[in-house]
Design an enzyme around this catalytic site. Structure first.
Site, mmCIF file in Angstrom:
data_model
loop_
_atom_site.group_PDB
_atom_site.id
_atom_site.type_symbol
_atom_site.label_atom_id
_atom_site.label_comp_id
_atom_site.label_asym_id
_atom_site.label_seq_id
_atom_site.Cartn_x
_atom_site.Cartn_y
_atom_site.Cartn_z
ATOM 1 N N GLY A 67 31.589 72.736 -34.067
ATOM 2 C CA GLY A 67 32.749 72.797 -34.947
ATOM 3 C C GLY A 67 34.066 72.582 -34.231
ATOM 4 N N GLU A 69 36.683 71.274 -35.929
ATOM 5 C CA GLU A 69 37.429 70.184 -36.572
ATOM 6 C C GLU A 69 38.651 70.683 -37.340
ATOM 7 O OE1 GLU A 69 33.124 68.616 -36.404
ATOM 8 O OE2 GLU A 69 34.116 70.543 -36.757
ATOM 9 N N ASP A 284 20.199 70.874 -37.257
ATOM 10 C CA ASP A 284 21.618 70.838 -36.876
ATOM 11 C C ASP A 284 22.177 72.263 -36.894
ATOM 12 O OD1 ASP A 284 23.761 69.390 -35.913
ATOM 13 O OD2 ASP A 284 24.562 68.878 -37.887
ATOM 14 N N SER A 288 29.000 72.870 -37.285
ATOM 15 C CA SER A 288 29.843 72.954 -38.470
ATOM 16 C C SER A 288 29.357 71.903 -39.467
ATOM 17 C CB SER A 288 31.305 72.691 -38.122
ATOM 18 O OG SER A 288 31.474 71.357 -37.652
#
Length: 387
Positions: A67, A69, A284, A288
């Site tokens: 994550g 982002e 995954d 995120s």
């Protein structure tokens, strides 16, 4: 020693009701009936009413978190061993993602060693989304050759606004380095590819194969169920000899925007004639799950979960009528073969004793054995993590 009595064994092919004998962390016998002398050295486990299947192989997990982002507050947490165990995952591959600054390869390697010490089988990819690839030894080839846990490079991003713009020559060089390291160390040397939703899709991988000696099978693209268009492109890529992977972690919002559920994507690919050996699902986990608007601005972000791998396996069978052997292969033998993990993914003599006991009716996970040791038994976690 452990003797599993009279469970229905899927190896992943259906062997019927069998006894399975484990010793030294390995499978040493699978027979119609195994009789052992009364001894304190043998623990007998009644597996009637259970399916005895290989432990799941998850080829893409952000074990150190991902994550970021949306800024520092959107950095996702590390994976706890229990997150894998409750999902039946006994073997996994740790990766970096968008953030290779605060999520270092050194941290990734240390986390892998922690999880291995607690009982799982854990491997890693060197590199991250971006090129030039981050490494520990300053060489992709050296990382794969000299660091036991590293089996390939990735996940390298393409067709994504977060990807490094590269041409086929640059990507071919990365693949060549990984392939060479894999050959010299008897590893897969696979190149894990994160595929975004840009219209170029998998064309860059085809260009590498066309203009170099690197085969399409050197690449392992994931998120192929991201859109219907990418799924169709991926199926064509598989028919050209490549592998494709479907991501099981998702959200209602992402599905509403056009993603195809991993279980459904698996069913579609099989209906289109793709061989199950070319098809896998991965979680995954701890990544995120960002949602971007049409200007690539983050508008939502949630957390991927390893347990969705098992959930999608069950969904493929119950909702999309995928044969149980094929569904099992997508999370056991297929990823093990692609990653050249020869002791994983199958219940055969001499393989590591990674075994899930599933309820024969619901397919719920009852017990998990990794390398011959229980990590969950009768729905009770028995891992020995400090935290």
């Amino acid at each position: 020693m452990k003797l599993l009595k009279q469970g229905r064994v899927y190896a992943p092919q259906d062997l019927g009701r069998k006894d399975v004998l484990i010793a030294g962390g390995k499978i040493i016998a699978i027979e119609d009936e195994i009789t052992m002398p009364n001894s304190g050295f043998v623990e007998v486990i009644d597996a009637r009413g259970k399916l005895v299947v290989p432990g799941f192989v998850d080829s893409l997990v952000h074990i150190t978190g991902g994550g970021g982002e949306g800024g520092f507050t959107t950095r996702t947490p590390e994976m706890h061993i229990n997150d894998a165990v409750v999902g039946g995952v006994t073997t996994l591959v740790g990766v970096l993602g968008t953030d290779a600054i605060t999520r270092s390869l050194e941290n990734l390697l240390a986390k892998a060693k922690e999880l291995k010490a607690l009982g799982l089988s854990v491997y890693c990819y060197t590199g991250s989304y971006h090129l030039p690839a981050v490494t520990i030894t300053e060489s992709i080839t050296k990382d794969i050759m000299l660091i036991d846990e590293f089996i390939g490079v990735g996940e390298v991003a393409i067709a994504d606004h977060r990807a490094t713009p590269v041409d086929h020559l640059t990507l071919a060089q990365v693949a060549s380095q990984a392939r060479t390291g894999g050959m010299l160390a008897s590893k897969s040397g696979i190149v894990s590819i994160h595929v975004g939703d840009d219209k170029q899709g998998l064309n860059l991988l085809r260009e590498v194969a066309e203009y170099s000696a690197i085969p399409v099978g050197q690449f392992y693209p994931t998120h192929i169920n991201r859109t219907k268009a990418l799924l169709a492109d991926g199926i064509e890529f598989a028919k050209q000899g490549g592998y494709i992977d479907f991501t099981t972690s998702t959200t209602a919002q992402i599905l509403a925007q056009g993603e195809v559920a991993a279980a459904q994507a698996l069913a579609i690919a099989l209906q289109e004639g793709v061989d199950i050996g070319q098809l896998t699902m991965s979680s995954d986990g701890n990544a995120s799950l960002p949602v971007f608007d049409d200007k690539a601005k983050l508008i939502d972000l949630q957390l991927g979960e390893v347990k969705t791998l098992h959930q999608s396996f069950v969904e493929a069978i119950n909702c999309y009528q995928v044969d149980i052997e094929l569904a099992l292969r997508s999370v056991t033998s297929s990823p093990a073969d692609i990653l050249a993990l020869k002791q994983k993914g199958r219940l055969i003599l001499g393989n590591d004793a990674d075994i899930n006991l599933l309820d024969e009716q619901s397919l719920a996970i009852d017990s998990v054995i990794a390398n011959g040791a229980f990590l969950m038994r009768a729905n009770t976690l028995i891992t020995n993590a400090y935290f």
